[in-house]
Motif scaffolding. Structure first.
Motif, PDB file in Angstrom:
ATOM      1  N   VAL A  70       1.119  -0.809  -0.051  1.00 28.14           N
ATOM      2  CA  VAL A  70      -0.405   0.110   0.112  1.00 28.14           C
ATOM      3  C   VAL A  70       0.699   0.992  -0.106  1.00 28.14           C
ATOM      4  CG1 VAL A  70      -1.698   1.615   1.531  1.00 28.14           C
ATOM      5  CG2 VAL A  70      -1.818  -0.900   1.295  1.00 28.14           C
ATOM      6  N   THR A  71       1.625   1.593   0.571  1.00 26.24           N
ATOM      7  CA  THR A  71       2.658   2.403   1.014  1.00 26.24           C
ATOM      8  C   THR A  71       3.436   2.774  -0.309  1.00 26.24           C
ATOM      9  OG1 THR A  71       4.635   1.144   2.261  1.00 26.24           O
ATOM     10  CG2 THR A  71       2.948   2.412   3.770  1.00 26.24           C
ATOM     11  N   THR A  72       4.010   1.134  -0.554  1.00 30.12           N
ATOM     12  CA  THR A  72       5.220   1.653  -2.199  1.00 30.12           C
ATOM     13  C   THR A  72       3.955   2.317  -3.086  1.00 30.12           C
ATOM     14  OG1 THR A  72       6.611  -0.303  -1.879  1.00 30.12           O
ATOM     15  CG2 THR A  72       6.024   0.578  -4.115  1.00 30.12           C
ATOM     16  N   PHE A  73       2.959   1.809  -3.410  1.00 30.05           N
ATOM     17  CA  PHE A  73       2.298   2.253  -5.196  1.00 30.05           C
ATOM     18  C   PHE A  73       1.073   2.959  -4.170  1.00 30.05           C
ATOM     19  CE2 PHE A  73       3.525  -1.989  -6.526  1.00 30.05           C
ATOM     20  CZ  PHE A  73       3.992  -1.203  -7.261  1.00 30.05           C
ATOM     21  N   SER A  74       1.510   4.141  -3.420  1.00 28.71           N
ATOM     22  CA  SER A  74       0.343   5.167  -2.307  1.00 28.71           C
ATOM     23  C   SER A  74      -0.161   6.289  -3.145  1.00 28.71           C
ATOM     24  CB  SER A  74       1.155   6.158  -2.237  1.00 28.71           C
ATOM     25  OG  SER A  74       2.513   7.019  -2.214  1.00 28.71           O
ATOM     26  N   HIS A  87      -9.272 -11.685   3.790  1.00 30.14           N
ATOM     27  CA  HIS A  87     -10.244 -11.574   5.078  1.00 30.14           C
ATOM     28  C   HIS A  87     -10.259 -10.303   5.270  1.00 30.14           C
ATOM     29  CE1 HIS A  87      -7.419 -12.196   8.285  1.00 30.14           C
ATOM     30  NE2 HIS A  87      -7.155 -13.655   7.721  1.00 30.14           N
ATOM     31  N   ARG A  88      -9.093  -9.389   5.325  1.00 31.22           N
ATOM     32  CA  ARG A  88      -8.295  -8.687   6.123  1.00 31.22           C
ATOM     33  C   ARG A  88      -8.113  -7.268   5.272  1.00 31.22           C
ATOM     34  NH1 ARG A  88      -4.186  -7.154   8.217  1.00 31.22           N
ATOM     35  NH2 ARG A  88      -5.427  -5.726   9.392  1.00 31.22           N
ATOM     36  N   LEU A  89      -7.586  -5.831   5.349  1.00 29.94           N
ATOM     37  CA  LEU A  89      -7.364  -5.104   4.724  1.00 29.94           C
ATOM     38  C   LEU A  89      -5.467  -4.452   5.694  1.00 29.94           C
ATOM     39  CD1 LEU A  89      -9.534  -3.321   2.304  1.00 29.94           C
ATOM     40  CD2 LEU A  89      -7.849  -5.006   1.515  1.00 29.94           C
ATOM     41  N   SER A  95      -4.119   5.232   3.449  1.00 23.75           N
ATOM     42  CA  SER A  95      -3.239   6.312   3.224  1.00 23.75           C
ATOM     43  C   SER A  95      -3.335   6.660   1.272  1.00 23.75           C
ATOM     44  CB  SER A  95      -1.885   5.930   3.480  1.00 23.75           C
ATOM     45  OG  SER A  95      -1.299   4.940   3.243  1.00 23.75           O
ATOM     46  N   LEU A  96      -3.972   6.171   1.323  1.00 17.65           N
ATOM     47  CA  LEU A  96      -4.383   6.112  -0.058  1.00 17.65           C
ATOM     48  C   LEU A  96      -5.121   7.299  -0.900  1.00 17.65           C
ATOM     49  CD1 LEU A  96      -4.438   2.090  -1.066  1.00 17.65           C
ATOM     50  CD2 LEU A  96      -2.761   3.590  -1.251  1.00 17.65           C
TER      51      LEU A  96
END
Length: 210
Positions: A70-74, A87-89, A95-96
């Motif tokens: 997530v933080t890499t492809f912000s 089943h979770r994120l 931060s997106l």
């Protein structure tokens, strides 16, 4: 078996190289038999990650999404994770700041992934064919005035699997797809203008006659 795995690895490498060399804004790794997101991709794509707006990891075998992804492809605008075992994120999804659409259909979610409720730019959330149901124990303190005016006595369940009150504050949200989920009857009461987005549900199955 090894031959098929080798072919899948080669396909991933080819798609990553194409994205890097052509500096496109999309990465399509759907149907690549991925059980995790390959760590090597972070290094291979470090020069172009800020320009990646669309990623598809659909129809793989992912059981989790890492905070590093997530933080890499912000700068993501669209993320397709359909057809996995999620089943979770991670909380870092909040931060997106540019994410407009996320497809989580055909996964293993039992609860609405609440980090999404903090993503103000989201317009479309697809959770079709998961396992999201409503809890049965009601609490007082709700409904809102609009529901009272409508003559309905509806209370959100304790630890509700669908946090409608939070979702109603998302100014950009246009559509939430919960088709093919075992949602409770209280969720079915929620229609426009009581909520400011389209809630898509499967038709309610008739109660079998005794």
């Amino acid at each position: 078996m090894q031959k098929r795995m080798g072919e899948a690895v080669a396909r991933v490498a080819r798609k990553v190289n194409d994205t890097v060399e052509n500096k496109t804004d999309s990465l399509d790794l759907a149907n690549c038999k991925l059980m995790t997101f390959p760590i090597g991709i972070y290094k291979a794509m470090r020069s172009v990650t800020e320009g990646i707006h669309n990623i598809s990891l659909a129809n793989n075998e992912l059981k989790s999404l890492t905070s590093r992804f997530v933080t890499t492809f912000s700068q993501l605008r669209e993320l397709n994770l359909a057809g996995n075992y999620l089943h979770r994120l991670p909380e870092e999804v909040t931060s997106l700041l540019h994410l407009r659409a996320i497809n989580l259909s055909r996964n293993r979610f039992r609860h609405f992934p609440e980090p999404l409720a903090a993503v103000a730019t989201l317009e479309t959330i697809d959770l079709e064919e998961n396992e999201i149901a409503a809890a049965e124990e009601p609490v007082s303190g709700f409904p809102s005035a609009s529901l009272e005016e409508a003559g309905r006595s509806w209370y959100p369940p304790k630890d509700a699997e669908v946090p409608v009150e939070k979702l109603a504050t998302m100014a950009s949200l246009r559509s939430l797809n919960l088709r093919a989920n075992p949602v409770g009857p209280e969720v079915r009461l929620l229609v426009r203008p009581l909520i400011p987005f389209d809630l898509l549900l499967s038709p309610e199955e008739p109660v079998p006659k005794a």
